[in-house]
Design an enzyme around this catalytic site. Sequence first.
Site, PDB file in Angstrom:
ATOM      1  N   HIS A  97      -6.795   0.056   5.060  1.00 53.00           N
ATOM      2  CA  HIS A  97      -5.518  -0.649   4.954  1.00 53.00           C
ATOM      3  C   HIS A  97      -5.511  -1.979   5.682  1.00 53.00           C
ATOM      4  O   HIS A  97      -4.586  -2.776   5.512  1.00 53.00           O
ATOM      5  CB  HIS A  97      -4.395   0.240   5.501  1.00 53.00           C
ATOM      6  CG  HIS A  97      -4.396   1.616   4.918  1.00 53.00           C
ATOM      7  ND1 HIS A  97      -4.854   2.720   5.598  1.00 53.00           N
ATOM      8  CD2 HIS A  97      -4.024   2.056   3.697  1.00 53.00           C
ATOM      9  CE1 HIS A  97      -4.759   3.786   4.822  1.00 53.00           C
ATOM     10  NE2 HIS A  97      -4.272   3.409   3.667  1.00 53.00           N
ATOM     11  N   CYS A 119     -10.226  -2.734   2.700  1.00 53.76           N
ATOM     12  CA  CYS A 119     -10.477  -2.973   1.275  1.00 53.76           C
ATOM     13  C   CYS A 119     -10.544  -4.475   1.026  1.00 53.76           C
ATOM     14  O   CYS A 119      -9.684  -5.229   1.492  1.00 53.76           O
ATOM     15  CB  CYS A 119      -9.353  -2.365   0.444  1.00 53.76           C
ATOM     16  SG  CYS A 119      -9.458  -2.794  -1.317  1.00 53.76           S
ATOM     17  N   GLU A 149      -0.760  -1.322   5.952  1.00 52.39           N
ATOM     18  CA  GLU A 149      -1.218  -2.543   5.290  1.00 52.39           C
ATOM     19  C   GLU A 149      -0.262  -3.699   5.567  1.00 52.39           C
ATOM     20  O   GLU A 149      -0.694  -4.836   5.818  1.00 52.39           O
ATOM     21  CB  GLU A 149      -1.344  -2.313   3.779  1.00 52.39           C
ATOM     22  CG  GLU A 149      -1.890  -3.528   3.047  1.00 52.39           C
ATOM     23  CD  GLU A 149      -1.920  -3.347   1.539  1.00 52.39           C
ATOM     24  OE1 GLU A 149      -1.751  -4.357   0.822  1.00 52.39           O
ATOM     25  OE2 GLU A 149      -2.112  -2.210   1.074  1.00 52.39           O
ATOM     26  N   THR A 187      -0.627  -4.092  -1.626  1.00 50.10           N
ATOM     27  CA  THR A 187      -1.443  -3.891  -2.834  1.00 50.10           C
ATOM     28  C   THR A 187      -1.123  -2.603  -3.587  1.00 50.10           C
ATOM     29  O   THR A 187      -1.560  -2.431  -4.722  1.00 50.10           O
ATOM     30  CB  THR A 187      -2.941  -3.864  -2.472  1.00 50.10           C
ATOM     31  OG1 THR A 187      -3.197  -2.743  -1.610  1.00 50.10           O
ATOM     32  CG2 THR A 187      -3.375  -5.155  -1.810  1.00 50.10           C
ATOM     33  N   SER A 245       0.728   8.551   1.257  1.00 50.91           N
ATOM     34  CA  SER A 245      -0.009   7.645   0.375  1.00 50.91           C
ATOM     35  C   SER A 245       0.972   6.882  -0.501  1.00 50.91           C
ATOM     36  O   SER A 245       1.598   7.443  -1.404  1.00 50.91           O
ATOM     37  CB  SER A 245      -0.983   8.442  -0.501  1.00 50.91           C
ATOM     38  OG  SER A 245      -1.470   7.652  -1.567  1.00 50.91           O
TER      39      SER A 245
END
Length: 343
Positions: A97, A119, A149, A187, A245
Amino acid sequence: MTSSPSPTPAATPGEDAARRSDGRKVLLAAPRGYCAGVDRAVIAVEKALEQYGAPVYVRHEIVHNKYVVKTLEKKGAIFVDETEEVPEGNIVIFSAHGVAPVVHDEAKRGKLATIDATCPLVTKVHKEAVRYAKEDYDILLIGHEGHEEVIGTSGEAPEHITLVDGPEDVANVEVRDPDRVVWLSQTTLSVDETMETVDALKGRYPNLLSPPSDDICYATQNRQTAVKQMGAEADLVIVVGSKNSSNSVRLVEVALGAGARAAHLVDYAEEIDEAWLEGVGTVGVTSGASVPEILVHGVLDWLAQRGYEDVETITAAEESIAFSLPKELRRDLRAEAKAATEG
């Protein structure tokens, strides 16, 4: 490649005919499960454990999935909430994240060797934030407050970034110059909700600048598209994924929005309530981007044992993206961490 559920006990010809005639079936979304960024992050932890031995520390859950975290813990990974919890001279991995620059500084002060498993698509958003901050834009970051994130991206330019948590938050936004405003996004959001937020922002700021490329990742979009395609046909949609999630939670919302009568999020097949199947002919099955396929197989097996043996794959896209592993795995991090403590 689509995997079929494991064989169930043989039925009599009469039972087979009854099952075929009652119209029960499963629509299996494709793509589903692991995306390239999650795959990279999980392999990074596994490789670090192989190369350097346990323990290897991981700041926050490497990805948001209970099964993955428990599996890595059994192999020797230790998950911590804060960098300061990692003993001096050890290795710490940053999750998929992403983290704010201050976290890198904390690791340096703690004399830790680091592996950055962020990522690459999240890193892209970080770089966009830095770029627009240097150009003195007000940055409107569309995302969910408290998500790791969002915290990491906001930390790249805290004085320039304002969080916008959905369309209803747009009225609260204030900027310095309405002609120098840009939007970025987390994202893993719902594509539709994000664009609804963007439209509301453009209603207030007609000159709002968009990022050079879409921030919502390819995997999030593809999984949502597959769910939209099967949602209208499904009486029930089961999304395999953990409650923390973001992209898995969004899949439940997308399924309901697409017309599914009901949709539920489960970590494991054992969490499915048999009452959900009452009056259900078609069950849609998908999984979030941090979910290993073994958990989907468990759900398919569970459904097959209850007469849902006919599985049809709904394919929305083909995915072939892969990311290289973090470059730090090519170095002797144990030696580097030791040298840092002795320096």
